[in-house]
Design an enzyme around this catalytic site. Structure first.
Site, mmCIF file in Angstrom:
data_model
loop_
_atom_site.group_PDB
_atom_site.id
_atom_site.type_symbol
_atom_site.label_atom_id
_atom_site.label_comp_id
_atom_site.label_asym_id
_atom_site.label_seq_id
_atom_site.Cartn_x
_atom_site.Cartn_y
_atom_site.Cartn_z
ATOM 1 N N CYS A 2 2.131 -37.638 12.976
ATOM 2 C CA CYS A 2 3.245 -37.091 12.198
ATOM 3 C C CYS A 2 3.254 -35.560 12.245
ATOM 4 O O CYS A 2 2.218 -34.934 12.418
ATOM 5 C CB CYS A 2 3.113 -37.505 10.744
ATOM 6 S SG CYS A 2 2.911 -39.262 10.512
ATOM 7 N N TRP A 75 4.913 -41.036 12.563
ATOM 8 C CA TRP A 75 4.240 -41.969 13.475
ATOM 9 C C TRP A 75 3.751 -43.092 12.574
ATOM 10 O O TRP A 75 2.852 -42.891 11.750
ATOM 11 C CB TRP A 75 3.079 -41.249 14.171
ATOM 12 C CG TRP A 75 2.423 -41.999 15.274
ATOM 13 C CD1 TRP A 75 2.835 -42.082 16.576
ATOM 14 C CD2 TRP A 75 1.211 -42.759 15.204
ATOM 15 N NE1 TRP A 75 1.956 -42.840 17.306
ATOM 16 C CE2 TRP A 75 0.954 -43.267 16.497
ATOM 17 C CE3 TRP A 75 0.305 -43.061 14.180
ATOM 18 C CZ2 TRP A 75 -0.161 -44.062 16.793
ATOM 19 C CZ3 TRP A 75 -0.793 -43.841 14.466
ATOM 20 C CH2 TRP A 75 -1.010 -44.333 15.770
ATOM 21 N N ASN A 101 1.732 -36.239 5.971
ATOM 22 C CA ASN A 101 0.919 -36.674 7.119
ATOM 23 C C ASN A 101 -0.383 -37.221 6.555
ATOM 24 O O ASN A 101 -0.933 -36.640 5.622
ATOM 25 C CB ASN A 101 0.558 -35.497 8.031
ATOM 26 C CG ASN A 101 1.728 -34.978 8.811
ATOM 27 O OD1 ASN A 101 2.827 -35.506 8.707
ATOM 28 N ND2 ASN A 101 1.502 -33.938 9.583
ATOM 29 N N GLY A 102 -0.890 -38.293 7.143
ATOM 30 C CA GLY A 102 -2.168 -38.851 6.670
ATOM 31 C C GLY A 102 -1.957 -40.227 6.068
ATOM 32 O O GLY A 102 -0.907 -40.852 6.254
ATOM 33 N N GLU A 482 -11.608 -41.057 33.537
ATOM 34 C CA GLU A 482 -10.518 -40.140 33.192
ATOM 35 C C GLU A 482 -9.284 -40.410 34.062
ATOM 36 O O GLU A 482 -8.152 -40.396 33.570
ATOM 37 C CB GLU A 482 -11.015 -38.692 33.332
ATOM 38 C CG GLU A 482 -10.000 -37.604 33.044
ATOM 39 C CD GLU A 482 -9.395 -37.645 31.650
ATOM 40 O OE1 GLU A 482 -9.829 -38.424 30.801
ATOM 41 O OE2 GLU A 482 -8.428 -36.898 31.427
ATOM 42 N N LYS A 486 -5.674 -41.443 32.524
ATOM 43 C CA LYS A 486 -4.457 -40.665 32.783
ATOM 44 C C LYS A 486 -3.344 -41.583 33.291
ATOM 45 O O LYS A 486 -2.222 -41.518 32.828
ATOM 46 C CB LYS A 486 -4.693 -39.569 33.833
ATOM 47 C CG LYS A 486 -5.463 -38.360 33.409
ATOM 48 C CD LYS A 486 -4.742 -37.433 32.460
ATOM 49 C CE LYS A 486 -4.959 -37.838 31.041
ATOM 50 N NZ LYS A 486 -6.135 -37.391 30.366
ATOM 51 N N GLU A 489 -2.069 -44.109 30.448
ATOM 52 C CA GLU A 489 -1.402 -43.613 29.238
ATOM 53 C C GLU A 489 0.012 -43.089 29.471
ATOM 54 O O GLU A 489 0.822 -43.109 28.553
ATOM 55 C CB GLU A 489 -2.264 -42.598 28.483
ATOM 56 C CG GLU A 489 -2.441 -41.270 29.142
ATOM 57 C CD GLU A 489 -3.286 -40.319 28.307
ATOM 58 O OE1 GLU A 489 -3.237 -40.373 27.074
ATOM 59 O OE2 GLU A 489 -3.998 -39.493 28.906
HETATM 60 O O1 M6R Z 1 -7.842 -33.648 20.382
HETATM 61 P P1 M6R Z 1 -8.948 -34.466 20.952
HETATM 62 O O2 M6R Z 1 -9.517 -33.900 22.206
HETATM 63 O O3 M6R Z 1 -10.041 -34.739 19.957
HETATM 64 O O4 M6R Z 1 -8.302 -35.855 21.326
HETATM 65 C C1 M6R Z 1 -9.079 -36.932 21.754
HETATM 66 C C2 M6R Z 1 -8.210 -38.002 22.371
HETATM 67 O O5 M6R Z 1 -7.318 -38.516 21.430
HETATM 68 C C3 M6R Z 1 -7.423 -37.470 23.578
HETATM 69 O O6 M6R Z 1 -8.256 -36.918 24.544
HETATM 70 C C4 M6R Z 1 -6.582 -38.601 24.208
HETATM 71 O O7 M6R Z 1 -7.415 -39.549 24.793
HETATM 72 C C5 M6R Z 1 -5.590 -38.040 25.226
HETATM 73 N N1 M6R Z 1 -4.317 -38.683 25.079
HETATM 74 C C6 M6R Z 1 -6.010 -38.270 26.627
HETATM 75 O O8 M6R Z 1 -5.100 -37.771 27.541
#
Ligand code: M6R
Length: 609
Positions: A2, A75, A101-102, A482, A486, A489
């Site tokens: 959010c 969200w 938010n939260g 990774e 990528k 997602e």
């Molecule tokens: O802000 P952060 O690095 O803590 O976020 C962690 C994950 O939520 C973030 O890396 C997520 O997996 C990404 N969408 C990956 O591209």
């Protein structure tokens, strides 16, 4: 997740709020809404879907007038994606509108209490409960009513509240979910993220947990939820507008992939002293005595940050000879971990706000670990709560798919390894050699980026395939994870990453004619083993896309496609081998017609557990 933007000042605020919402779109959301107070009346509009739907609605209804207002991107957590569940929410007595938010964890018991008092709810959200509670406790002073309500609440929140009875007051508060108060010229802009306020001011107060700010057109006061005054700390936002604008790029993800050489130069600037063979890290040096005694390092994070942490584990054990383990923050937090004396816990996070990572960090601190942060967002919760830390300095990352933050995280963990290794087993010469290699990475990355058109062509050839494998060994096993993350997602293609040797233990059954298998097969200690794994996939009809070292002739004979990267010392190689994988994922999403920067169901920063 959010997003919040709120305004009080002398300008008509509808447009300003809409622009703020657009800058928050990257965080991920499924509905949007706005409330504006004009003298004594609140007008409200909400819409499911994009901010542009809300904009259309405002246009159709003649818009909103007023110089005090709030806007939100939601969200969904409690209750489906409907207009009734979108924020702002209102109470049914006083004329209160609130965005949040939260998660309010005890909302069910509060709702029962409020229903018994005769309040009637119109949504399924926890947020409406908070709006009603503030209304219930209102006795002519909005700030006091908010403080009283928050004393009853458990959970996480950042909120902004207005009330028809107080047209010169905006009340905002925070616990566990970021919020900052931007100080403009005769106006205040509140945002859950600096990108919502940066167009108006660079002076801001990041609110601490349990802080409530009462903001009027002439000033503001901060207190805690018991009304004890809190001294605000004003900070200078280091972001500029250009950094959060697309420029000539098609998407933020693309811009951020191409920004990586520059970002890495910033990460390393002033930190590599090759002449003395030492790394200079201001944010950790005051803990040198403790760090010399380090017996164990736990690295923690989620998603891409965890993949970087896994590379950190390999680096620390291989080069600095410190026992290290990388672990999901969400698991570490709840599994009753053993934290021995002289343990360092490193929280890796782009946003510095990921709820699981923050909670793991707190757990580790509670158990006596030295808490270190490898974080991008300056002043974020994780950055503030760690004892020591190193910022990534890669600039704001807007694309939901993390790219430049990943290479920044790996670069910082490489520098930390050299820093700690120098205290133990690494000689000044060994450190200097590694640092010289690091300095060459941006230039080598630029060479990979030049092959973008070719990478697109290769991706195009496999774009109809629904299942992909990503395989690597050693330092490039996390890179394989990774690459798979990528692709899935943003293109919604099913992809699995794993150690290349693991494939034989089950996943090999998936391989059928034409299935793309991406091998990270650069030169390194396990090169020959990777070659054998390639043969195994090839023998079963899989198509091989190899990321390999320039000049490797052998691989050309084996693989269907080869994406070359310049030669580099193996421990540093993930910073190069990941780049073709990022580009492939980007092109796959574009070729499939997806909204690259706003992938379905995803949020940039996951601030709920
Ligand atoms: O802000 P952060 O690095 O803590 O976020 C962690 C994950 O939520 C973030 O890396 C997520 O997996 C990404 N969408 C990956 O591209």
């Amino acid at each position: 997740m959010c997003g919040i933007v709120a305004y009080i000042g002398s300008k008509q605020c509808q447009q300003l709020l809409l622009e703020g919402l657009k800058r928050l779109e990257y965080r991920g959301y499924d509905s949007a809404g706005m409330a504006v107070l004009d003298g004594s009346k609140i007008t409200l509009a909400r819409a499911v879907g994009k901010v542009s739907n809300l904009e259309d609605k405002l246009e159709e209804t003649g818009g909103m007038r007023g110089t005090l207002g709030l806007a939100h991107t939601r969200w969904a957590t409690h209750g489906g994606v409907t207009e009734a569940n979108a924020h702002p929410h209102t109470d049914d007595r006083v004329g209160i509108a609130l965005i949040h938010n939260g998660i309010i964890e005890n909302y069910a018991s509060l709702k029962t209490y409020l229903e018994e008092k005769g309040h009637v709810f119109k949504s399924q959200t926890d947020t409406e409960v908070l709006a009603m509670l503030i209304g219930e406790l209102y006795e002519g002073d909005l700030e006091k009513a908010v403080q009283a309500a928050l004393r009853e609440v458990t959970g996480a929140y950042s909120i902004a509240v207005i009330c028809e009875k107080e047209p010169d007051t905006l009340v905002v508060a925070r616990k566990g979910s970021p919020l900052m108060l931007g100080i403009g010229n005769g106006e205040f802009i509140v945002g859950s993220d600096p990108s919502a306020i940066i167009a108006h001011t660079t002076q801001a107060v990041p609110l601490e947990d349990y802080t409530v700010a009462k903001v009027t057109r002439s000033g503001f006061r901060t207190s805690d939820i018991h009304d004890v005054p809190v001294t605000p700390k004003v900070m200078q936002l280091e972001m500029d507008l250009e950094q959060i604008e697309l420029g000539s790029f098609g998407h933020f993800m693309q811009k951020e992939i191409f920004e990586q050489p520059k970002a890495l130069r910033n990460t390393m600037r002033g930190r590599l002293d090759t002449r003395e063979g030492r790394v200079v890290l201001g944010g950790v040096s005051k803990f040198d005595k403790e760090l010399t005694k380090t017996r164990r390092v736990t690295l923690t994070g989620q998603g891409t940050a965890l993949h970087a942490a896994m590379i950190g584990e390999y680096l620390l054990e291989d080069l600095a000879k410190i026992p290290a383990v990388a672990e999901y923050a969400s698991e570490f937090r709840y599994r009753n971990p053993i934290v021995e004396d002289n343990t360092v816990v490193i929280a890796v996070s782009q946003s510095g706000e990921t709820a699981d990572t923050l909670a793991a960090l707190r757990e580790a601190k509670e158990r006596g670990a030295l808490a270190m942060g490898v974080v991008n967002v300056v002043g974020s919760s994780i950055a503030r709560e760690t004892d020591a830390g190193v910022y990534l300095r890669v600039g704001p990352e807007i694309g939901v798919a993390s790219t430049k933050a990943f290479v920044g995280q790996v670069a910082v963990l490489s520098m930390l390894t050299i820093y700690l290794g120098r205290k133990r087993y690494l000689s000044a010469d060994q450190c200097a050699d590694l640092m010289r290699e690091m300095e060459l990475i941006p230039e080598k990355m630029e060479r990979i980026l030049e092959s973008d058109a070719r990478i697109r062509k290769v991706t195009e050839r496999y774009i109809d395939r629904e299942n992909w494998l990503f395989l690597g060994r050693g330092y490039n096993y996390p890179t394989a994870l990774e690459g798979a993350l990528k692709l899935k997602e943003i293109s919604y293609i099913h992809a699995e990453g794993m150690p290349a040797a693991e494939m034989k233990h089950g996943p090999i059954a998936l391989i059928n004619d034409g299935m793309p298998a991406v091998f990270i097969a650069n030169r390194g200690r396990q090169y020959d083993k990777v070659m054998s794994n390639i043969q195994e996939v090839k023998a079963r009809g899989g198509r091989i896309i190899a990321v390999a070292t320039e000049g490797d002739e052998q691989i050309k004979r084996l693989a269907d496609e080869v994406l070359f990267v310049p030669d580099i010392a193996e421990p540093l190689s993930p910073m190069l081998t990941v780049v073709p994988l990022q580009l492939m994922a980007y092109h796959a999403a574009v070729l499939r017609g997806h909204d690259v920067d706003k992938p379905r169901n995803l949020a940039k920063s996951v601030t709920v557990e």
